[in-house]
Design a protein around this motif. Structure first.
Motif, PDB file in Angstrom:
ATOM      1  N   ALA A 179      56.603  56.001  33.905  1.00 37.84           N
ATOM      2  CA  ALA A 179      56.549  54.539  33.950  1.00 37.84           C
ATOM      3  C   ALA A 179      56.605  54.021  32.516  1.00 37.84           C
ATOM      4  O   ALA A 179      55.728  53.295  32.051  1.00 37.84           O
ATOM      5  CB  ALA A 179      55.276  54.079  34.652  1.00 37.84           C
ATOM      6  N   THR A 180      57.647  54.423  31.813  1.00 34.25           N
ATOM      7  CA  THR A 180      57.741  54.219  30.370  1.00 34.25           C
ATOM      8  C   THR A 180      58.392  52.906  29.965  1.00 34.25           C
ATOM      9  O   THR A 180      58.535  52.635  28.765  1.00 34.25           O
ATOM     10  CB  THR A 180      58.521  55.387  29.735  1.00 34.25           C
ATOM     11  N   GLY A 181      58.833  52.096  30.920  1.00 36.41           N
ATOM     12  CA  GLY A 181      59.390  50.798  30.564  1.00 36.41           C
ATOM     13  C   GLY A 181      60.803  50.881  30.014  1.00 36.41           C
ATOM     14  O   GLY A 181      61.575  51.776  30.370  1.00 36.41           O
ATOM     15  N   ARG A 182      61.126  49.956  29.094  1.00 36.53           N
ATOM     16  CA  ARG A 182      62.499  49.825  28.635  1.00 36.53           C
ATOM     17  C   ARG A 182      62.577  49.694  27.117  1.00 36.53           C
ATOM     18  O   ARG A 182      61.661  49.182  26.472  1.00 36.53           O
ATOM     19  CB  ARG A 182      63.178  48.611  29.286  1.00 36.53           C
ATOM     20  N   HIS A 183      63.692  50.186  26.572  1.00 34.94           N
ATOM     21  CA  HIS A 183      64.051  49.965  25.177  1.00 34.94           C
ATOM     22  C   HIS A 183      64.845  48.665  25.074  1.00 34.94           C
ATOM     23  O   HIS A 183      65.667  48.368  25.945  1.00 34.94           O
ATOM     24  CB  HIS A 183      64.991  51.064  24.660  1.00 34.94           C
ATOM     25  N   VAL A 184      64.626  47.903  24.016  1.00 35.31           N
ATOM     26  CA  VAL A 184      65.514  46.788  23.697  1.00 35.31           C
ATOM     27  C   VAL A 184      66.605  47.327  22.797  1.00 35.31           C
ATOM     28  O   VAL A 184      66.341  48.001  21.800  1.00 35.31           O
ATOM     29  CB  VAL A 184      64.752  45.650  23.011  1.00 35.31           C
ATOM     30  N   GLY A 185      67.849  47.065  23.133  1.00 35.82           N
ATOM     31  CA  GLY A 185      68.973  47.616  22.396  1.00 35.82           C
ATOM     32  C   GLY A 185      69.180  46.939  21.046  1.00 35.82           C
ATOM     33  O   GLY A 185      68.482  45.994  20.682  1.00 35.82           O
ATOM     34  N   ALA A 186      70.154  47.459  20.320  1.00 33.35           N
ATOM     35  CA  ALA A 186      70.505  46.880  19.020  1.00 33.35           C
ATOM     36  C   ALA A 186      71.405  45.661  19.228  1.00 33.35           C
ATOM     37  O   ALA A 186      72.192  45.600  20.169  1.00 33.35           O
ATOM     38  CB  ALA A 186      71.218  47.917  18.159  1.00 33.35           C
ATOM     39  N   SER A 187      71.263  44.696  18.345  1.00 32.78           N
ATOM     40  CA  SER A 187      72.073  43.486  18.420  1.00 32.78           C
ATOM     41  C   SER A 187      73.297  43.626  17.523  1.00 32.78           C
ATOM     42  O   SER A 187      73.184  44.037  16.369  1.00 32.78           O
ATOM     43  CB  SER A 187      71.249  42.266  17.980  1.00 32.78           C
ATOM     44  N   ALA A 188      74.453  43.265  18.050  1.00 33.56           N
ATOM     45  CA  ALA A 188      75.715  43.456  17.325  1.00 33.56           C
ATOM     46  C   ALA A 188      76.142  42.165  16.642  1.00 33.56           C
ATOM     47  O   ALA A 188      77.125  41.528  17.020  1.00 33.56           O
ATOM     48  CB  ALA A 188      76.796  43.953  18.285  1.00 33.56           C
TER      49      ALA A 188
ATOM     50  N   GLY B 140      53.376  24.802  18.699  1.00 29.30           N
ATOM     51  CA  GLY B 140      53.710  23.971  17.554  1.00 29.30           C
ATOM     52  C   GLY B 140      54.953  24.366  16.788  1.00 29.30           C
ATOM     53  O   GLY B 140      55.264  23.738  15.763  1.00 29.30           O
ATOM     54  N   ALA B 141      55.688  25.379  17.246  1.00 29.37           N
ATOM     55  CA  ALA B 141      56.920  25.759  16.543  1.00 29.37           C
ATOM     56  C   ALA B 141      58.063  24.842  16.963  1.00 29.37           C
ATOM     57  O   ALA B 141      58.115  24.362  18.095  1.00 29.37           O
ATOM     58  CB  ALA B 141      57.272  27.208  16.856  1.00 29.37           C
ATOM     59  N   GLU B 142      58.980  24.618  16.041  1.00 32.90           N
ATOM     60  CA  GLU B 142      60.230  23.952  16.387  1.00 32.90           C
ATOM     61  C   GLU B 142      61.182  25.033  16.889  1.00 32.90           C
ATOM     62  O   GLU B 142      61.453  26.004  16.181  1.00 32.90           O
ATOM     63  CB  GLU B 142      60.817  23.242  15.177  1.00 32.90           C
ATOM     64  N   VAL B 143      61.673  24.894  18.102  1.00 38.57           N
ATOM     65  CA  VAL B 143      62.452  25.954  18.748  1.00 38.57           C
ATOM     66  C   VAL B 143      63.918  25.555  18.811  1.00 38.57           C
ATOM     67  O   VAL B 143      64.258  24.443  19.235  1.00 38.57           O
ATOM     68  CB  VAL B 143      61.918  26.247  20.165  1.00 38.57           C
ATOM     69  N   LEU B 144      64.781  26.459  18.386  1.00 38.98           N
ATOM     70  CA  LEU B 144      66.226  26.297  18.495  1.00 38.98           C
ATOM     71  C   LEU B 144      66.718  27.207  19.602  1.00 38.98           C
ATOM     72  O   LEU B 144      66.469  28.413  19.586  1.00 38.98           O
ATOM     73  CB  LEU B 144      66.913  26.659  17.178  1.00 38.98           C
ATOM     74  N   GLY B 145      67.439  26.666  20.581  1.00 36.91           N
ATOM     75  CA  GLY B 145      67.928  27.489  21.668  1.00 36.91           C
ATOM     76  C   GLY B 145      67.086  27.318  22.921  1.00 36.91           C
ATOM     77  O   GLY B 145      66.383  26.323  23.057  1.00 36.91           O
ATOM     78  N   PRO B 146      67.154  28.296  23.832  1.00 37.21           N
ATOM     79  CA  PRO B 146      67.801  29.613  23.699  1.00 37.21           C
ATOM     80  C   PRO B 146      69.334  29.546  23.694  1.00 37.21           C
ATOM     81  O   PRO B 146      69.934  28.758  24.421  1.00 37.21           O
ATOM     82  CB  PRO B 146      67.325  30.365  24.948  1.00 37.21           C
ATOM     83  N   TYR B 147      69.921  30.398  22.846  1.00 39.14           N
ATOM     84  CA  TYR B 147      71.355  30.599  22.786  1.00 39.14           C
ATOM     85  C   TYR B 147      71.704  31.910  23.484  1.00 39.14           C
ATOM     86  O   TYR B 147      70.876  32.815  23.564  1.00 39.14           O
ATOM     87  CB  TYR B 147      71.824  30.684  21.328  1.00 39.14           C
ATOM     88  N   PRO B 148      72.932  32.025  23.970  1.00 37.91           N
ATOM     89  CA  PRO B 148      73.357  33.347  24.464  1.00 37.91           C
ATOM     90  C   PRO B 148      73.331  34.356  23.317  1.00 37.91           C
ATOM     91  O   PRO B 148      73.698  34.017  22.176  1.00 37.91           O
ATOM     92  CB  PRO B 148      74.784  33.102  24.969  1.00 37.91           C
ATOM     93  N   GLU B 149      72.918  35.563  23.609  1.00 37.76           N
ATOM     94  CA  GLU B 149      72.866  36.587  22.556  1.00 37.76           C
ATOM     95  C   GLU B 149      74.242  36.805  21.943  1.00 37.76           C
ATOM     96  O   GLU B 149      74.369  37.052  20.739  1.00 37.76           O
ATOM     97  CB  GLU B 149      72.310  37.892  23.139  1.00 37.76           C
ATOM     98  N   ALA B 150      75.293  36.675  22.754  1.00 43.75           N
ATOM     99  CA  ALA B 150      76.656  36.879  22.259  1.00 43.75           C
ATOM    100  C   ALA B 150      77.103  35.787  21.301  1.00 43.75           C
ATOM    101  O   ALA B 150      78.105  35.946  20.594  1.00 43.75           O
ATOM    102  CB  ALA B 150      77.630  36.959  23.438  1.00 43.75           C
ATOM    103  N   ALA B 151      76.372  34.658  21.238  1.00 44.17           N
ATOM    104  CA  ALA B 151      76.759  33.561  20.342  1.00 44.17           C
ATOM    105  C   ALA B 151      76.324  33.805  18.907  1.00 44.17           C
ATOM    106  O   ALA B 151      76.773  33.097  18.002  1.00 44.17           O
ATOM    107  CB  ALA B 151      76.164  32.250  20.847  1.00 44.17           C
ATOM    108  N   LEU B 152      75.471  34.798  18.672  1.00 44.29           N
ATOM    109  CA  LEU B 152      75.006  35.062  17.308  1.00 44.29           C
ATOM    110  C   LEU B 152      76.121  35.683  16.494  1.00 44.29           C
ATOM    111  O   LEU B 152      76.750  36.655  16.906  1.00 44.29           O
ATOM    112  CB  LEU B 152      73.800  36.000  17.339  1.00 44.29           C
ATOM    113  N   VAL B 153      76.368  35.134  15.314  1.00 47.26           N
ATOM    114  CA  VAL B 153      77.399  35.642  14.412  1.00 47.26           C
ATOM    115  C   VAL B 153      76.779  36.409  13.258  1.00 47.26           C
ATOM    116  O   VAL B 153      77.202  37.508  12.918  1.00 47.26           O
ATOM    117  CB  VAL B 153      78.271  34.495  13.863  1.00 47.26           C
TER     118      VAL B 153
END
Length: 444
Positions: free
Chosen positions: A271-280, A329-342
């Motif tokens: 029951a080890t859960g999941r890895h978060v992958g690398a962002s391209a 209290g944070a100013e939040v931008l997004g959520p954006y699609p992960e694919a939109a990150l350049v």
């Protein structure tokens, strides 16, 4: 603006970080205390000496490795803070934020091919290799030799690997049915995602932990399952091919504060859960870029990741995190699609991101980015034990059937290791208990 604490520390302990005092809550992860103190740059990459910092806060990346009390390469997000700890940046000349060895990246912008440098001269090559080993190390040897601890061996009916909601629910169910159950988890505390999961309804981990403990399961935090192998490999002098089928119990090696243990379970539940992958996207490893889970962990410890936080990812978790950040209290931008990150921009830490929009690319000022790329099951240990693995197109998944059954007859898989996270806690509990019930039936 750097991360900050949302409240004050009632009875802080003091860490000595590169000679400077840093306050911390007793027992909180050292990397969290460093983030709360505004220390995002914790080290440098081995080859090019680019800035590095914690990205996951769950022991799944190497960005928080530091020298602690004379021991090199300690994962500080998995280390509880204690008063007087001496913590040092590794592998730098100067400081983490101003490392003179970073000139390597400036001198070799197209890449450093160290394997064939100075090969025209044996003497020059040997000299270069000595310099390269010193420059590209990941810390000096420990100050003192640790005392040898003899490994122990034990047998149990059921070994549960993972102390999140699925593992705890399965352990409680199996122990109530009379099985001898041991549960191990590598985190500082049991509970897994129950400690930081921002989706409603949020449940505290304590009732799950107490239910498993009251049923008689033995629960161990800070204890990692390191390897799983067939018992024929554990026989001194064994040679030749492995037997066609197991005739003895699987061996799972665990490591914790008291040393190594060879556990021989009749059944194993992963029951080890999941890895978060690398962002391209460009410079995705810039300090200040964390995965969504890491941002949740910081919030759970009362640390706001930044004043202006961009969120990128899809699904309920991204939306829930954005709402939680805004509430604090944070100013939040997004959520954006992960694919939109350049690209992530900033040195030594993040100060902007570039995103792709319908109107073209935009540069947005921010001091933190929480991103959720596609995930994979934490499959490595299960694969060692004989569970089949497949590539889903975005990550790796374990082949799991009804009640967590797998190709390995004595191994079952449950929880988020068995599938994506978009399920309720009630569904996870039901699946885990079904897997435990099947194991109880088999052993009877």
């Amino acid at each position: 603006m750097a991360p900050r604490r949302l409240g004050t520390l009632a009875a802080p302990v003091t860490l000595r970080v590169d000679g400077d005092p840093v306050p911390a809550a007793p027992g909180e992860p050292v990397a969290v205390a460093l983030a709360a103190a505004g220390r995002l740059v914790l080290g440098r990459s081995v080859k090019y000496h680019r800035p590095r910092g914690a990205a996951c806060y769950r022991g799944r990346c190497e960005g928080c490795l530091m020298r602690v009390d004379g021991v090199a390469s300690v994962t500080t997000c998995a280390l509880p803070a204690e008063d007087g700890m001496v913590i040092e940046t590794q592998n730098v000349v100067g400081s983490a934020e101003r490392d003179l060895l970073a000139l390597t990246d400036w001198f070799f912008p197209g890449g450093l091919k160290h394997h064939d440098m100075f090969t025209w001269s044996e003497a020059a090559n040997k000299a270069m290799q000595k310099v390269a080993r010193r420059v590209a190390g990941i810390g000096r040897l420990p100050d003192a030799v640790r005392e040898l601890v003899e490994a122990r061996t034990c047998e149990v009916d059921l070994l549960v690997i993972g102390g999140g909601p699925a593992g705890l629910a399965a352990a409680a169910h199996a122990a109530r049915a009379g099985l001898d159950v041991a549960l191990v988890d590598e985190a500082l505390a049991l509970g897994g995602s129950l400690a930081w999961w921002p989706l409603d309804p949020l449940e505290a981990a304590e009732p799950w932990i107490e239910a498993a403990r009251a049923a008689g399961a033995r629960l161990s935090a800070r204890t990692a399952a390191l390897a799983a192998y067939d018992p024929w490999e554990d026989v001194a002098g064994a040679a030749g091919p492995a037997p066609a089928a197991r005739t003895e119990r699987l061996v799972v090696v665990t490591g914790g504060p008291d040393g190594l243990e060879r556990v021989r379970p009749a059944r194993t539940l992963v029951a080890t859960g999941r890895h978060v992958g690398a962002s391209a996207f460009g410079d995705a490893d810039t300090p200040g870029v964390v995965d969504l889970h890491g941002a949740c962990v910081l919030l759970s410890h009362g640390v706001l990741p930044g004043a202006r936080v961009a969120v990128a990812g899809e699904g309920r978790l991204a939306g829930a995190l954005a709402q939680a950040l805004a509430r604090e209290g944070a100013e939040v931008l997004g959520p954006y699609p992960e694919a939109a990150l350049v690209e992530a921009d900033g040195r030594p830490a993040l100060d902007a991101i570039i995103v792709r929009t319908a109107e073209g690319e935009r540069k947005l000022r921010c001091d933190a980015l929480a991103v959720l790329p596609p995930s994979s099951a934490v499959y490595e240990l299960a694969a060692q034990a004989g569970v089949a693995v497949r590539f889903s197109g975005t990550g790796y998944e374990l082949e799991v059937g009804a009640a967590g059954a797998t190709a390995a007859p004595d191994v079952r898989v449950t929880g988020w290791a068995a599938g994506p996270e978009e399920r309720s806690l009630d569904a996870v509990r039901a699946e885990a208990e079904a897997a435990a019930a099947a194991i109880v039936e088999e052993l009877r």
